[in-house]
Structure formats: C-alpha cells, structure tokens
Write an enzyme that holds these catalytic residues in place. Sequence first.
Site, PDB file in Angstrom:
ATOM      1  N   ASP A 137      10.510  19.343  12.827  1.00 50.67           N
ATOM      2  CA  ASP A 137       9.494  19.873  13.737  1.00 50.67           C
ATOM      3  C   ASP A 137       9.068  21.224  13.184  1.00 50.67           C
ATOM      4  OD1 ASP A 137       7.939  20.870  15.753  1.00 50.67           O
ATOM      5  OD2 ASP A 137       9.405  20.607  17.354  1.00 50.67           O
ATOM      6  N   SER A 216      -8.506  21.764   4.115  1.00 57.49           N
ATOM      7  CA  SER A 216      -9.672  21.162   4.748  1.00 57.49           C
ATOM      8  C   SER A 216     -10.935  21.727   4.128  1.00 57.49           C
ATOM      9  CB  SER A 216      -9.670  21.442   6.255  1.00 57.49           C
ATOM     10  OG  SER A 216     -10.896  21.072   6.845  1.00 57.49           O
ATOM     11  N   TYR A 230      -9.415  24.587  15.077  1.00 60.61           N
ATOM     12  CA  TYR A 230      -8.846  23.861  13.934  1.00 60.61           C
ATOM     13  C   TYR A 230      -9.372  24.428  12.619  1.00 60.61           C
ATOM     14  CZ  TYR A 230      -8.020  19.998  10.673  1.00 60.61           C
ATOM     15  OH  TYR A 230      -7.644  19.235   9.600  1.00 60.61           O
ATOM     16  N   LYS A 234      -7.158  26.186   9.661  1.00 58.47           N
ATOM     17  CA  LYS A 234      -7.138  25.674   8.298  1.00 58.47           C
ATOM     18  C   LYS A 234      -7.577  26.732   7.293  1.00 58.47           C
ATOM     19  CE  LYS A 234      -5.491  21.529   8.148  1.00 58.47           C
ATOM     20  NZ  LYS A 234      -4.330  21.227   7.277  1.00 58.47           N
TER      21      LYS A 234
END
Length: 372
Positions: A137, A216, A230, A234
């Site tokens: 995790d 990304s 997001y 990134k």
Amino acid sequence: MNDSTHSTGNPDSAVNTGNPDSAVNTGTNTGTNVGTAADDSTAPEPSSTAAAGSAAPGTAAAGTAAPRGDGASPRLTVLITGAGSGFGALSARALARAGHTVYAAMRDTGGRNASRVDEARAYAAEHGVDLRTVELDVLSQESADAAVATVLDQAGRLDVVAHNAGHMVTGPTEAFTPEEIAAVYDTNVLGTQRVNRAALPHLRARGEGLLLWVGSSSSRGGTPPYLAPYFAAKAAMDALAVSYAAELARFGVETSIVVPGAFTSGTNHFASGGHPAETAVLPAYEERYGALMEQVGARLAALAPAGADASLVADAIVDIVGTPWGRRPFRVHVDPADDGSAEVSEVADRVRARFLARIGLADVLTPHRAAA
C-alpha cells in the site's frame, strides 16, 4: 494521461543541447513517441526484447543478474506498484513473459484484490513465468518497507522499481476540497517517495538499478478540463523523477520516465476514478459544460489510430527494462493521440541538460559507477 492505478533507447541518437561551447548529451531519448499517428520515421528502432515465456521461473543469486542462457538480456527482479489492473497488470505480465522475475505489488491482497492475486498466480502457471504478487500500500511507509524486504528475502536482489500506482479523479476543480486534492497527491506523489525510501538504500549499495516512472502526457501536453487534481499530481511526480535522476546518477541508478497518453481501451482508470464529495457547485458547471467528459472521451477515441491499445505502454516498459544498463532512455512517450507532450518534453529535457552542463553537473545526466 494514463491509467495509473496505474526503451526504445539508442545511445547513438542522443540529443545535442545546441550549445556550441558545451555540446552535452542529454542522456535521453525524448523524441520517441511509441504508437503515435504522427510521423515517427526518424525515431530510433526499439530495443529487442526476449521472447515471451523464454525463461523458467526461478530466482537469482543476491547481487548477480541471472543469465538467461538464450543470448538475451539478464533476468532482472522487478517490483511494480499498482499492478492489480491497467498498465500495471499488463506490464507485470509482459515483463514476466520477457523472462524477468516480477513482483506485482497491490494493496489488500487478502481482501478486495484477492481475486487479482489468484489471477496472477494462474497466469504464471499457465505461461510458465515467474510472476509473483506482494502486498504494498503506497500510502504506508511500513507497507512499502515490508514489500521491499519481502522481495529481497525471496529473490535475493532488486533491480528495477516501477512506479505505476496512482489514482485519478474527475470533476470541476472547485468542487474538490483541499483534503481531497491532497489525497490525490498522497497516492501519486508521496507514494513514490515511500517506495523509494524503502528501495533506494539497496539500489545505491549495489551501485546499479533502475527507477521507472509511469507518468502522464498531461504533464506537458494537452489538458482537457475536469482532471486538474490528477494532472497536477502527475506533474509533481514528473518533477520528482527528474530531480531523482540527477541525484542518483552518481550511484549508478538509472531513471526512465514512460509517458502514456490518453488510452480509451485496455484500462479502467475513468471507471474507477474518484469524484468530489461536495456536490453543491456541480449544477452550475453542468449548466455550461454538460457532458464534457463524454465529449472528451469520444474525441480522444477518434484521434487514436487503430491498434492503440494500452498494451503499447507495457511493451515500452519491457523494452526499457531489457535495455542494457547505461543505455536506457530518460523519457519515452507512448501517445497514440499525440497531444504534444513529446514535443514539449524534448525542449524541456534539452534545456535541463544545457543548464546542468553550465553549472558543472553534466556528469549527472547519465548514470555511472563510482571509481574503484
């Protein structure tokens, strides 16, 4: 963009900074754009990879890459985070087929991801590959430490850490609380730091290794609305990767950044993504932006050429891992829709290389082993 629940490298085609006083090799292959619809006739040929399933399951002696016996690259031990689905699962299986020992890391292996553990075990048995799973995790330092310890205890070595775990959220940026945005950073950015703190002491001591970051194209390419948390996370992860590259070069640890574009098939990042808990402001945005995400998804699908499947990302990762130490590319784009990220990255990475040379740090652009 990428699914972040989720080498085509060629040292002979390095980028020159354009500075006549200090022509510096960036140590990168930033122009590579795998699967793009744009003209890539000048891109170097990708490195060859081992045939699928060519190596039987097994482990290597500590500190020594196991020979493949087929003339291909050595069998490496790879830890890839967020490997329960999407790019992570595809890459874990592809790397195992290429003959590597692969630890597909995911959280809650005894609970909600138990079926994915079973799937990985069945895949390994069916294909005769060394694909394993490990509990990890990325939100927990203890979990990261335990996962790396498990890999070292079982395999005796760790060669590659692939940062793929992450989480996507969609919605008007205003609707997200600061805490919700911080949670996105926790997974996509701080998660990589926890894993690095667990793995890097081993890689630095060995004087060799690879950090592979699944980034990304949104960090530098086109960015549609409603994905700001997001995209920001990134971009932060990319900045972290770039800094790490220079800081680890003198330890012999390489850095490669894989930059996926938007894939509308083969991933479940939109379906599994989060949304803002607060809905009070949503009606105002719905009035003016309506079915924005559906529109973006349809247009992206139309831009992608035939065969633009998420497996292209896994193929690029296999190529990078299979490239010999010291020759891996700094950045590889896998962007079928070609959102412009490759073009911007080429400039940014060239400017970075030029500046490091100007301040006397050209040596950190490529990894090198310490003198004996």
